[in-house]
Design an enzyme around this catalytic site. Structure first.
Site, short mmCIF file in Angstrom:
data_model
loop_
_atom_site.label_atom_id
_atom_site.label_comp_id
_atom_site.label_asym_id
_atom_site.label_seq_id
_atom_site.Cartn_x
_atom_site.Cartn_y
_atom_site.Cartn_z
N GLY A 128 0.73 -1.21 -0.03
CA GLY A 128 -0.01 0.07 -0.03
C GLY A 128 0.80 1.24 -0.03
O GLY A 128 1.55 1.62 -0.91
N GLY A 181 -12.65 -1.60 2.59
CA GLY A 181 -11.97 -1.52 1.57
C GLY A 181 -10.56 -2.11 1.42
O GLY A 181 -9.80 -1.78 0.55
N LYS A 199 2.68 -10.50 -3.80
CA LYS A 199 3.73 -9.46 -3.46
C LYS A 199 5.13 -9.93 -3.10
O LYS A 199 6.01 -9.19 -3.54
CB LYS A 199 3.12 -8.66 -2.17
CG LYS A 199 1.96 -7.84 -2.50
CD LYS A 199 1.04 -7.61 -1.10
CE LYS A 199 -0.26 -6.85 -1.70
NZ LYS A 199 -1.12 -6.74 -0.54
N GLY A 297 -6.32 0.03 1.58
CA GLY A 297 -7.25 0.89 1.79
C GLY A 297 -6.85 2.28 0.61
O GLY A 297 -5.74 2.38 0.31
P1 NAP Z 1 -12.47 -2.10 -6.80
O1 NAP Z 1 -12.96 -1.46 -5.31
O2 NAP Z 1 -13.14 -3.58 -6.77
O3 NAP Z 1 -12.71 -1.19 -7.77
C1 NAP Z 1 -12.50 -1.92 -9.10
C2 NAP Z 1 -12.63 -0.77 -10.05
O4 NAP Z 1 -12.52 -1.30 -11.58
C3 NAP Z 1 -14.33 -0.57 -10.17
O5 NAP Z 1 -14.55 1.06 -10.50
C4 NAP Z 1 -14.64 -1.24 -11.36
O6 NAP Z 1 -15.93 -0.50 -11.96
C5 NAP Z 1 -13.67 -0.98 -12.31
N1 NAP Z 1 -13.41 -2.15 -13.22
C6 NAP Z 1 -13.38 -3.67 -13.05
N2 NAP Z 1 -13.58 -4.28 -14.18
C7 NAP Z 1 -13.67 -3.43 -15.16
C8 NAP Z 1 -13.37 -3.69 -16.57
N3 NAP Z 1 -13.35 -4.58 -16.78
N4 NAP Z 1 -13.63 -2.48 -17.22
C9 NAP Z 1 -13.75 -1.17 -16.59
N5 NAP Z 1 -13.67 -1.01 -15.32
C10 NAP Z 1 -13.36 -1.96 -14.68
O7 NAP Z 1 -10.99 -2.52 -6.72
P2 NAP Z 1 -9.78 -1.70 -5.63
O8 NAP Z 1 -9.76 -2.23 -4.31
O9 NAP Z 1 -10.06 -0.21 -6.03
O10 NAP Z 1 -8.66 -2.29 -6.30
C11 NAP Z 1 -7.98 -2.06 -7.52
C12 NAP Z 1 -6.62 -2.64 -7.64
O11 NAP Z 1 -6.02 -2.04 -7.04
C13 NAP Z 1 -6.51 -4.08 -7.74
O12 NAP Z 1 -5.57 -4.48 -8.74
C14 NAP Z 1 -6.04 -4.27 -6.43
O13 NAP Z 1 -5.35 -5.54 -6.22
C15 NAP Z 1 -5.22 -3.14 -6.19
N6 NAP Z 1 -4.94 -2.65 -4.72
C16 NAP Z 1 -6.02 -2.64 -4.08
C17 NAP Z 1 -5.64 -2.06 -2.55
C18 NAP Z 1 -6.87 -1.93 -1.60
O14 NAP Z 1 -6.60 -1.62 -0.61
N7 NAP Z 1 -8.19 -1.89 -2.31
C19 NAP Z 1 -4.46 -1.96 -2.22
C20 NAP Z 1 -3.39 -1.87 -3.23
C21 NAP Z 1 -3.60 -2.51 -4.41
P3 NAP Z 1 -17.48 -0.40 -11.07
O15 NAP Z 1 -16.89 0.62 -10.43
O16 NAP Z 1 -18.38 0.11 -12.07
O17 NAP Z 1 -17.51 -1.75 -10.73
N1 HSE Z 2 -6.06 -6.78 -0.11
C1 HSE Z 2 -4.82 -6.24 0.17
C2 HSE Z 2 -4.47 -6.29 1.51
C3 HSE Z 2 -4.81 -4.73 -0.55
O1 HSE Z 2 -5.42 -6.66 2.34
O2 HSE Z 2 -3.32 -6.10 1.89
C4 HSE Z 2 -3.32 -4.24 -0.47
O3 HSE Z 2 -2.43 -4.71 -1.27
#
Ligand code: NAP
Ligand code: HSE
Length: 427
Positions: A128, A181, A199, A297
């Site tokens: 993160g 989140g 990771k 987050g």
């Molecule tokens: P999320 O809340 O599920 O959001 C995903 C977003 O991508 C949504 O806006 C979704 O659209 C859009 N989306 C998904 N598939 C799509 C497609 N085929 N075409 C167009 N838009 C699409 O996910 P997130 O938690 O933000 O995570 C996003 C990325 O960051 C992932 O790779 C995750 O591993 C990484 N990440 C997340 C965190 C965390 O803490 N959450 C931390 C580090 C890295 P809709 O809104 O219309 O559904």
């Molecule tokens: N789902 C992941 C976690 C998001 O809980 O660490 C950050 O990469």
């Protein structure tokens, strides 16, 4: 930007809020000019959704003249992969948080990035808000990394902390982590250790000069960790953490593994609570350093993305060669099979409380040349099933596994044994 979920909406919010600060510090004023989402009509409570910026398909982003940098925060390995390849071929630098994609397809993606000399930035893919990628690539560039170990999944650390401090059941805490989140779209990625293994593969590749094959990374999650193990851990002076461990063994051989681990309560990671991630890097020049901070987050992750956006924009305005590290598309070191890895163990058996049980079990361990360092059996269960805890000295996993098969078949053993690794990282 592709994606407007937990991470994308926070990037949008924080970019707008901190634009002046970024401009003042860097002379760069990034602006989000287009956004792709899956469902533009979805209700998005709690924040402004700039619907005027929405495009129909992620790939439409690449074709636009007012898009210089592609930020991929949608996740998944199919559409995201296509988008990144299209962006690189259109000579648009990429910023991504997608550890799954980089761990599974990194060699091809970094290969294309290098071939076309278009950089890809991925600080948010590990831990993160902690700048671990930048630290390994720049701050610690003069070091060889004998050992890297850390808490790299916020969801699991959140769950384990609640189990340790409040004795709450697993499912309830997982639901909380999802609502905050922290969890992946498929939370089994978190709790089965897949996300931490993604990771670990990225860190091992960066640290050891070549793409480590994700499929060789050993992973175990926290589904089988129960409150009773957390409590016995405390009694013995340990905390249970889901750790990613990357240990250099010898020329071109590295251990890369993810599993729940008992660490002494005096270890520098033992007090890492909640969604906080913490990574210890042992460099041969610097010694041990620990980086710690919020590991999941929207806000924490967006901080790393914003830093990469500024890097990408700086690259666009400079003539310097800022391609992705070339070694990431080369074959990496060999991952040591888990069967050959040596560690200590915590073993919990559920046994009938009757004479001779201890002798049977210690005889199996003795014949396998596995040493016992301590034993606990709570009193007051005479004639019933009782937990019997062994702390085991260093043993190879295959030897331990083999002994466990024999132990499991004993008539006095009444339930599936629980075996967790114990590490102190002193050497
Ligand atoms: P999320 O809340 O599920 O959001 C995903 C977003 O991508 C949504 O806006 C979704 O659209 C859009 N989306 C998904 N598939 C799509 C497609 N085929 N075409 C167009 N838009 C699409 O996910 P997130 O938690 O933000 O995570 C996003 C990325 O960051 C992932 O790779 C995750 O591993 C990484 N990440 C997340 C965190 C965390 O803490 N959450 C931390 C580090 C890295 P809709 O809104 O219309 O559904
Ligand atoms: N789902 C992941 C976690 C998001 O809980 O660490 C950050 O990469």
């Amino acid at each position: 930007m592709a994606g407007f979920g937990t991470v994308g909406s926070a990037v949008y919010r924080n970019l707008n809020r901190e634009a002046d600060l970024i401009l003042e510090r860097t002379g760069i004023l990034p602006e989000i000019t287009a956004i792709a989402v899956r469902n533009p009509r979805k209700s998005r409570p709690g924040g402004h959704f700039p619907s005027a910026l929405v495009v129909r398909q992620p790939r439409d982003l690449v074709k636009r003249d007012d898009v210089d940098i592609i930020v991929e925060v949608m996740g998944g390995c199919t559409t995201a992969r296509d988008l990144i390849f299209a962006a690189l071929r259109a000579h648009k630098p990429v910023v991504t948080a997608n550890k799954a994609l980089l761990a599974e397809h990194g060699r091809a993606i970094f290969g294309e990035s290098n071939r076309l000399n278009v950089p890809i930035y991925f600080e948010a893919s590990v831990a993160g808000g902690i700048p671990i990628i930048q630290s390994l690539r720049q701050g610690l560039v003069a070091n060889r990394f004998h050992l890297i170990y850390g808490i790299v999944n916020g969801t699991c650390n959140y769950i384990l902390t609640k189990m340790s401090e409040e004795n709450l059941p697993f499912e309830e805490v997982l639901r909380e982590a999802q609502a905050l989140g922290y969890a992946e779209a498929d939370p089994s990625f978190d709790i089965d250790g897949v996300d931490a293994a993604h990771k670990a593969a990225i860190l091992a590749s960066l640290a050891h000069g070549g793409c480590v094959d994700f499929h060789q990374v050993h992973m175990e999650g926290i589904r089988n960790v129960s409150s009773i193990d957390v409590q016995f851990g405390h009694l013995l002076g340990y905390e249970i953490k889901l750790l990613a461990i990357i240990r250099w063994q010898s020329e071109n051989k590295v251990e890369v593994r993810v599993h729940p681990t008992l660490i002494p309560r005096t270890n520098r990671l033992a007090a890492t609570r909640g969604v906080t991630n913490a990574i210890v890097v042992r460099g041969h020049v610097v010694g041990d350093i620990k980086l710690s901070g919020p590991g999941a987050g929207g806000d924490a992750t967006s901080s790393a993305i914003l830093s990469n956006i500024v890097e990408a924009a700086t690259h666009l305005h400079s003539s310097s060669d800022d391609r992705s590290p070339a070694y990431l598309c080369a074959k990496g070191p060999e991952v040591v099979p888990i069967s050959n890895v040596v560690s200590r163990y915590y073993l919990r058996l559920s046994v009938a409380d009757r004479p001779g049980v201890m002798a049977q079990i210690s005889s199996i361990l003795g014949k396998a040349h596995i040493g016992i360092s301590s034993v606990i059996q709570p009193e007051g269960h005479e004639g019933k099933v009782v937990p019997l805890i062994f702390m085991i000295h260093d043993a190879r996993f295959d030897a331990m596994n083999q002994a466990l098969k024999h132990i499991q078949n004993l008539q006095c053993v009444k339930a599936k044994p629980v075996m967790l690794r114990v590490e102190s990282f002193e050497s």
